[in-house]
Design an enzyme around this catalytic site. Structure first.
Site, PDB file in Angstrom:
ATOM      1  N   TYR A 121      60.513  21.240  19.172  1.00 43.12           N
ATOM      2  CA  TYR A 121      59.413  21.461  19.894  1.00 43.12           C
ATOM      3  C   TYR A 121      59.301  22.221  21.461  1.00 43.12           C
ATOM      4  O   TYR A 121      58.492  22.263  22.041  1.00 43.12           O
ATOM      5  CB  TYR A 121      59.189  19.612  20.266  1.00 43.12           C
ATOM      6  CG  TYR A 121      58.622  19.216  18.971  1.00 43.12           C
ATOM      7  CD1 TYR A 121      57.410  19.360  18.551  1.00 43.12           C
ATOM      8  CD2 TYR A 121      59.667  18.324  18.455  1.00 43.12           C
ATOM      9  CE1 TYR A 121      57.020  18.628  17.438  1.00 43.12           C
ATOM     10  CE2 TYR A 121      59.235  17.723  16.876  1.00 43.12           C
ATOM     11  CZ  TYR A 121      57.757  17.917  16.579  1.00 43.12           C
ATOM     12  OH  TYR A 121      57.404  17.247  15.643  1.00 43.12           O
ATOM     13  N   PHE A 399      58.727   5.737  18.566  1.00 43.05           N
ATOM     14  CA  PHE A 399      57.544   5.779  17.605  1.00 43.05           C
ATOM     15  C   PHE A 399      57.513   6.940  16.724  1.00 43.05           C
ATOM     16  O   PHE A 399      58.437   7.867  16.959  1.00 43.05           O
ATOM     17  CB  PHE A 399      56.177   5.946  18.388  1.00 43.05           C
ATOM     18  CG  PHE A 399      55.899   6.651  19.417  1.00 43.05           C
ATOM     19  CD1 PHE A 399      55.671   8.079  19.212  1.00 43.05           C
ATOM     20  CD2 PHE A 399      56.546   6.277  20.831  1.00 43.05           C
ATOM     21  CE1 PHE A 399      55.425   8.674  20.333  1.00 43.05           C
ATOM     22  CE2 PHE A 399      56.440   7.070  21.888  1.00 43.05           C
ATOM     23  CZ  PHE A 399      55.876   8.626  21.686  1.00 43.05           C
TER      24      PHE A 399
END
Ligand SMILES: CC(C)(COP(=O)(O)OP(=O)(O)OC[C@H]1O[C@@H](n2cnc3c(N)ncnc32)[C@H](O)[C@@H]1OP(=O)(O)O)[C@@H](O)C(=O)NCCC(=O)NCCS
Length: 399
Positions: A121, A399
């Site tokens: 990322y 998450f």
């Protein structure tokens, strides 16, 4: 390849969930599918279609993240996958670009995610904005350095009581913790369901509440037993007494020979409470990755430990609307951030600014790593003094 990227329809959710699970190497059974909760906020989903077949996807949820002095709307990015048959053809890149544009259009200053691999990322402007630790310790080495006596009361609670009472403790325990994101109601519900395939071969959850001397619920621990290891899922406390009592409880459960725990904050006091701290094995790893999607709104949306003015020159390829120079005027009472023509004090990439944003890493360290350029003398020290946070950034909700 003729790629179409769009949100999925309710009818396409099963295909999306199956494709996501496949990409993570865990094709779900029909029973798994029947147990899964429905996907939330479908309008925020993205799927990539090649000739009508779904070959990739990315979802996000509307969260709020604590930043020094407040909290900001944040896209919580999850379920990012590309089919193994279509990898390394730029599908992830296309999804990320679309998702970031969507965040900008919605006026969400930040995006955040947990990465399956740390190589993915950075290229999209995300930086490691929280670090947490995995712990393990063998039971004979868990004595505290100073005499300890339980002052409050510990009590097992069932899943329904856990659901009713623990979220408020979580909220209070993370109220001033940069990087913390509140766990949504449907995810608390999943902890109640405690679906057996998600237990990794360990026991069901045990939930223990700690009540302080005046009877308030001041902390909790949720854990599983795996063989003779007690594995802490989450331990939250709002007082030092609750923190000491809950760890002592975890160490002293009968028939247990070791304790393991993940996702602990790097400034947790426990290592400093132990008589033999070296025995507590601590492994740090990257936690939440953050991305400044609306750079001036993100910088103006937090407070700063010291007053200061900085001109930042930021390179941002995947959010070109951010690329440029900004003057940040910040202090303990608030901040402004506007485009600027002035000579820069620091030059850096969007990903490095994101890593330093909550105070996890200093600009000086990033400069020694060859990632930040100090253009005007003293700028690194000033930036460090401004961005430092009293509590180390931590996001306990994965998450
Ligand atoms: C990670 C994943 C989404 C990448 O998708 P992709 O479509 O292959 O990625 P792209 O083709 O857009 O790659 C963009 C760049 O990132 C690099 N990259 C992507 N994933 C990478 C990985 N896992 N390791 C190393 N480099 C990677 C590519 O080589 C490419 O580099 P380049 O621009 O220099 O050529 C895909 O491999 C996947 O689904 N993996 C399994 C599930 C997963 O880990 N999802 C992420 C959850 S956080």
């Amino acid at each position: 390849m003729d790629l179409e990227i769009r949100a999925i329809t309710p009818e396409e959710t099963e295909g999306f969930i199956r494709a996501t699970s496949m990409a993570f190497g865990q094709p779900p059974s029909d029973e798994d599918m029947a147990q899964r909760p429905s996907m939330k906020e479908l309008e925020r989903s993205l799927a990539a279609y090649d000739n009508g077949s779904m070959v990739g996807g990315a979802h996000s949820r509307s969260f709020r993240m604590k930043v020094p002095g407040g909290e900001l709307p944040t896209a919580g990015v999850l379920d990012v996958t590309v089919a193994s048959t279509h990898r390394r053809r730029g599908i992830l890149t296309a999804l990320m670009v679309d998702q970031l544009k969507g965040g900008q259009e919605r006026g969400e200053p930040l995006a955040a995610l947990f990465a399956s691999e740390s190589v993915i990322y950075g290229r999209f402007g995300y930086g490691i904005a929280t670090v947490h630790e995995r712990w393990s310790v063998d039971r004979p080495y868990t004595a505290y350095a100073t005499p300890y006596e339980l002052t409050g009361r510990l009590e097992f609670v069932g899943p329904e009581q856990m659901r009713r009472t623990f979220p408020d403790v979580y909220r209070r325990a993370t109220a001033f913790r940069p990087g913390a994101i509140e766990r949504p109601a449907d995810v608390w519900d999943l902890i109640v369901t405690d679906y057996p395939p998600d237990r990794g071969g360990a026991s069901a959850y045990f939930h223990v509440a700690y009540y302080g001397t005046v009877g308030n619920l001041d902390g909790y621990v949720s854990y599983r037993i795996n063989g003779s290891t007690l594995s802490v899922h989450e331990l939250m406390s709002t007082t030092d007494e609750a923190h000491a009592a809950l760890w002592r409880f975890c160490f002293d459960v009968d028939l247990i020979s070791s304790m393991a725990g993940g996702q602990r904050p790097v400034d947790d006091p426990l290592p400093w409470m132990m008589a033999d701290p070296r025995q507590l094995k601590r492994t740090p790893y990257d936690g939440l990755w953050v991305r400044l999607v609306d750079l001036p709104a993100a910088l103006a949306g937090r407070t700063y430990a010291s007053e200061g003015r900085l001109v930042l020159e930021v390179r941002d390829e995947s959010c070109p609307w951010n690329d440029g120079r900004y003057v940040l005027d910040g202090g303990p009472e608030g901040a402004t951030c506007r485009p600027a023509d002035a000579k820069p004090d620091l030059a850096l990439s969007a990903a490095d600014l994101a890593a330093a944003y909550l105070g996890t890493v200093s600009f000086t360290t990033l400069s020694h790593a060859g990632r930040v350029e100090q253009v005007s003398e003293g700028a690194l020290a000033l930036a460090d003094a401004m961005f430092v946070a009293a509590l180390k950034p931590w996001c306990p909700y994965i998450f």
